[in-house]
Design a protein around this motif. Sequence first.
Motif, PDB file in Angstrom:
ATOM      1  N   ARG A  86      -8.810  32.895  19.573  1.00 26.36           N
ATOM      2  CA  ARG A  86      -9.747  33.694  20.351  1.00 26.36           C
ATOM      3  C   ARG A  86     -11.188  33.260  20.049  1.00 26.36           C
ATOM      4  NH1 ARG A  86     -10.258  38.848  22.763  1.00 26.36           N
ATOM      5  NH2 ARG A  86      -8.060  39.292  22.529  1.00 26.36           N
ATOM      6  N   GLY A  90      -7.170  43.381  14.804  1.00 27.06           N
ATOM      7  CA  GLY A  90      -8.097  44.016  15.740  1.00 27.06           C
ATOM      8  C   GLY A  90      -9.534  43.779  15.322  1.00 27.06           C
ATOM      9  N   CYS A 137      -0.536  53.232  27.208  1.00 26.70           N
ATOM     10  CA  CYS A 137      -0.084  52.077  26.417  1.00 26.70           C
ATOM     11  C   CYS A 137       1.418  51.901  26.547  1.00 26.70           C
ATOM     12  CB  CYS A 137      -0.527  52.168  24.952  1.00 26.70           C
ATOM     13  SG  CYS A 137       0.694  52.872  23.826  1.00 26.70           S
ATOM     14  N   LEU A 172      -9.330  50.875  12.614  1.00 32.70           N
ATOM     15  CA  LEU A 172      -8.831  49.941  13.618  1.00 32.70           C
ATOM     16  C   LEU A 172      -7.835  48.972  13.016  1.00 32.70           C
ATOM     17  CD1 LEU A 172     -10.963  48.007  12.350  1.00 32.70           C
ATOM     18  CD2 LEU A 172     -12.323  48.308  14.370  1.00 32.70           C
ATOM     19  N   PHE A 232       1.253  49.484  13.993  1.00 32.75           N
ATOM     20  CA  PHE A 232       0.454  50.569  13.427  1.00 32.75           C
ATOM     21  C   PHE A 232       1.382  51.681  12.963  1.00 32.75           C
ATOM     22  CE2 PHE A 232      -2.483  48.445  16.308  1.00 32.75           C
ATOM     23  CZ  PHE A 232      -3.627  48.353  15.534  1.00 32.75           C
ATOM     24  N   ALA A 269     -10.490  40.296  15.898  1.00 30.12           N
ATOM     25  CA  ALA A 269     -10.737  40.059  17.324  1.00 30.12           C
ATOM     26  C   ALA A 269     -12.109  40.585  17.730  1.00 30.12           C
ATOM     27  CB  ALA A 269      -9.641  40.716  18.165  1.00 30.12           C
ATOM     28  N   PHE A 270     -12.475  41.781  17.239  1.00 29.89           N
ATOM     29  CA  PHE A 270     -13.785  42.336  17.585  1.00 29.89           C
ATOM     30  C   PHE A 270     -14.907  41.488  17.002  1.00 29.89           C
ATOM     31  CE2 PHE A 270     -11.308  46.421  17.888  1.00 29.89           C
ATOM     32  CZ  PHE A 270     -11.381  46.482  19.266  1.00 29.89           C
ATOM     33  N   GLN A 290      -4.652  35.086  20.617  1.00 27.36           N
ATOM     34  CA  GLN A 290      -5.333  35.828  19.542  1.00 27.36           C
ATOM     35  C   GLN A 290      -5.860  34.887  18.472  1.00 27.36           C
ATOM     36  OE1 GLN A 290      -6.057  38.742  20.221  1.00 27.36           O
ATOM     37  NE2 GLN A 290      -4.681  38.797  21.973  1.00 27.36           N
ATOM     38  N   LEU A 337      -9.183  50.112  19.102  1.00 29.08           N
ATOM     39  CA  LEU A 337      -8.267  49.996  17.967  1.00 29.08           C
ATOM     40  C   LEU A 337      -7.688  48.585  17.805  1.00 29.08           C
ATOM     41  CD1 LEU A 337      -6.370  51.592  15.836  1.00 29.08           C
ATOM     42  CD2 LEU A 337      -4.721  51.665  17.700  1.00 29.08           C
ATOM     43  N   CYS A 338      -7.061  48.061  18.863  1.00 36.68           N
ATOM     44  CA  CYS A 338      -6.251  46.845  18.677  1.00 36.68           C
ATOM     45  C   CYS A 338      -7.012  45.559  18.990  1.00 36.68           C
ATOM     46  CB  CYS A 338      -4.977  46.909  19.514  1.00 36.68           C
ATOM     47  SG  CYS A 338      -5.198  46.476  21.248  1.00 36.68           S
ATOM     48  N   GLY A 339      -8.010  45.641  19.846  1.00 30.55           N
ATOM     49  CA  GLY A 339      -8.827  44.463  20.143  1.00 30.55           C
ATOM     50  C   GLY A 339      -8.172  43.436  21.032  1.00 30.55           C
ATOM     51  N   MET A 340      -6.958  43.695  21.480  1.00 30.35           N
ATOM     52  CA  MET A 340      -6.268  42.683  22.269  1.00 30.35           C
ATOM     53  C   MET A 340      -5.607  43.218  23.533  1.00 30.35           C
ATOM     54  SD  MET A 340      -3.169  41.899  19.585  1.00 30.35           S
ATOM     55  CE  MET A 340      -4.208  41.467  18.191  1.00 30.35           C
ATOM     56  N   GLY A 341      -6.140  44.315  24.049  1.00 27.75           N
ATOM     57  CA  GLY A 341      -5.682  44.775  25.363  1.00 27.75           C
ATOM     58  C   GLY A 341      -4.366  45.511  25.385  1.00 27.75           C
ATOM     59  N   VAL A 342      -3.914  46.008  24.226  1.00 23.86           N
ATOM     60  CA  VAL A 342      -2.602  46.623  24.157  1.00 23.86           C
ATOM     61  C   VAL A 342      -2.662  48.150  24.047  1.00 23.86           C
ATOM     62  CG1 VAL A 342      -0.525  46.818  22.738  1.00 23.86           C
ATOM     63  CG2 VAL A 342      -1.511  44.577  23.186  1.00 23.86           C
ATOM     64  N   CYS A 343      -3.582  48.660  23.201  1.00 10.23           N
ATOM     65  CA  CYS A 343      -3.522  50.082  22.814  1.00 10.23           C
ATOM     66  C   CYS A 343      -4.157  51.023  23.828  1.00 10.23           C
ATOM     67  CB  CYS A 343      -4.171  50.286  21.452  1.00 10.23           C
ATOM     68  SG  CYS A 343      -5.986  50.149  21.496  1.00 10.23           S
ATOM     69  N   MET A 344      -5.026  50.522  24.667  1.00  9.86           N
ATOM     70  CA  MET A 344      -5.691  51.310  25.719  1.00  9.86           C
ATOM     71  C   MET A 344      -6.687  52.335  25.178  1.00  9.86           C
ATOM     72  SD  MET A 344      -4.267  50.119  28.526  1.00  9.86           S
ATOM     73  CE  MET A 344      -2.988  48.871  28.620  1.00  9.86           C
ATOM     74  N   GLU A 345      -6.962  52.320  23.874  1.00  9.79           N
ATOM     75  CA  GLU A 345      -7.932  53.266  23.323  1.00  9.79           C
ATOM     76  C   GLU A 345      -9.361  52.914  23.729  1.00  9.79           C
ATOM     77  OE1 GLU A 345      -7.194  56.021  22.335  1.00  9.79           O
ATOM     78  OE2 GLU A 345      -6.110  56.160  20.444  1.00  9.79           O
ATOM     79  N   ILE A 378       2.119  51.218  21.050  1.00  8.06           N
ATOM     80  CA  ILE A 378       1.671  51.540  19.695  1.00  8.06           C
ATOM     81  C   ILE A 378       2.651  52.509  19.020  1.00  8.06           C
ATOM     82  CG2 ILE A 378      -0.228  52.499  18.320  1.00  8.06           C
ATOM     83  CD1 ILE A 378      -0.882  49.826  19.791  1.00  8.06           C
TER      84      ILE A 378
END
Lengths: 426, 98
Positions: A45, A132, A386, A128, A116, A135-136, A42, B63-71, A390
Amino acid sequence: MSEHFDVIVVGAGPGGMAAAAIAAEAGRKVCLIDENPAPGGQIWRGYERESETLSPHRMEFLRWRRRLAASGCATWNEACVLAAPQRNTLRIEQGAQCVDLSYGKLILATGARERFLPFPGWTLPGVLGVGGLQAFMKAGLDVRGQRIVLAGSGPLLLAVAASLTRAGARVLMMAEQASRQTLLNLSFHLALLHPAKMMEGVTCRWQTRRVPYKQQAWVARAEGRDRLERAILRVNGSDETIECDLLACAYHLVPNLELPLLLGCAVENGVVRVDEQQRSSVEDVLCIGELTGVGGLDKAIVEGQIAGNHAAGRTTQAYELVPELKKHRQFVQWLDEAFALRPELRALAEADTIVCRCEDVVRERLEACNSWREAKLHTRCGMGPCQGRICGPATEFLFGWDTRSARPPAMPGRVGSLAGEDVHES
Amino acid sequence: MRTECSAHFVVMDAKSDSMDKPFSIIVNGQDVSVRQGMSVAAAILSARQFSRRSMNGAPRAPLCGMGVCMECRATVNGTPHVRTCQLLCAECMEIEAQ
């Protein structure tokens, strides 16, 4: 094509890269496995891309990247660990293929994710994570001119606000739930023992000097039709409405414990218990980085080097690095103390607020349950794709449940892969 | 025209492209301009689109941007449940919320 490696490292963040490079340089046959398209984890990244600027962080990434490439370590990107079908074996899914890999030593460096906490409106598109959003942005999201509110807790708030500002976003507010006093204590400790980290914080604050940085402040709710239109923040006890395009909200980090738990590693106080050689309670399994306490980049690299040396049988070199660990572990404790969650946050989720996003389970239904297990059975909370990653940490905080259980698959995979149907073996 | 995009064409074109030359993908029927190296989830967000509908039908976005939340999971070129934050944009991609 089942294959044997002397050392397998899972997670190609800074710690994993260091561990893999060191073990391979010592002549061991090493494989580094990661889910992402490129190594770096991360924090590093997007550093693989040539268009990135040559910051000190990226220089460090490139140094380890070069060492890794020269070490002869096999690197598998876009590969997922699904299960541990037998002793010293991992089942890996990569694209359409599924392979069993056996190991002499296993180093887990699976990092952390954001915590979260549910509040009304947190499921709206436009809300978000803080890391996150970072990262985006690194993945190509253009934030120029976007009105953004950052909230939650942890050092990421400041760091992400700074990079958003540099990228041309309009950061309207940073809302940190911790009190001013605990942040001052943290700064004092950092100035003494980690002056470089302190300087980084000061630089970030300088770059965001036009953005209000509120303490004892948090998001009470988010509102909008079909997507976020405004955030309502509680600052010093009164509500403040801010119209915004994006709301990034997360409460510090929690380690990704799924794989260590699947392998049976003992966990204490939310982190994997390791000795000073990074050995977990399970033979041949070492854990490093955020798994042993959220402490960031420097700690991960030191622990990675210790684990890499140890796994390669170079225990003298491994022990030489141990004295460095002390200050990093101290840093973990300071962060935990500074960003401990205040009890008021438990009241943010209302009766009809969704807690489990995968299965749309609202708080009211969970209130009727006494444990994580009961909640899973009766409401399907944590049973979606998930797998509770979360909502697990959220319900731990809300209800005090112990949500740490793991069973294969560690990640959603194909049924055939789990059954071993298309596993290539020699 | 999307229908003319064969796998071969995609590979050739991706190689000849300069790193920063924009191209477009389709997200929920909308043309979205993206660049090489951009993740599909980032494209969904920049188009202010959504990636899936929840059990109750509400739109959800990454949501999470790192492959965790599956959203961020969506249907990519007909394949459902793809984590779009772990996937880079490629020419002729068609993303449909699921």
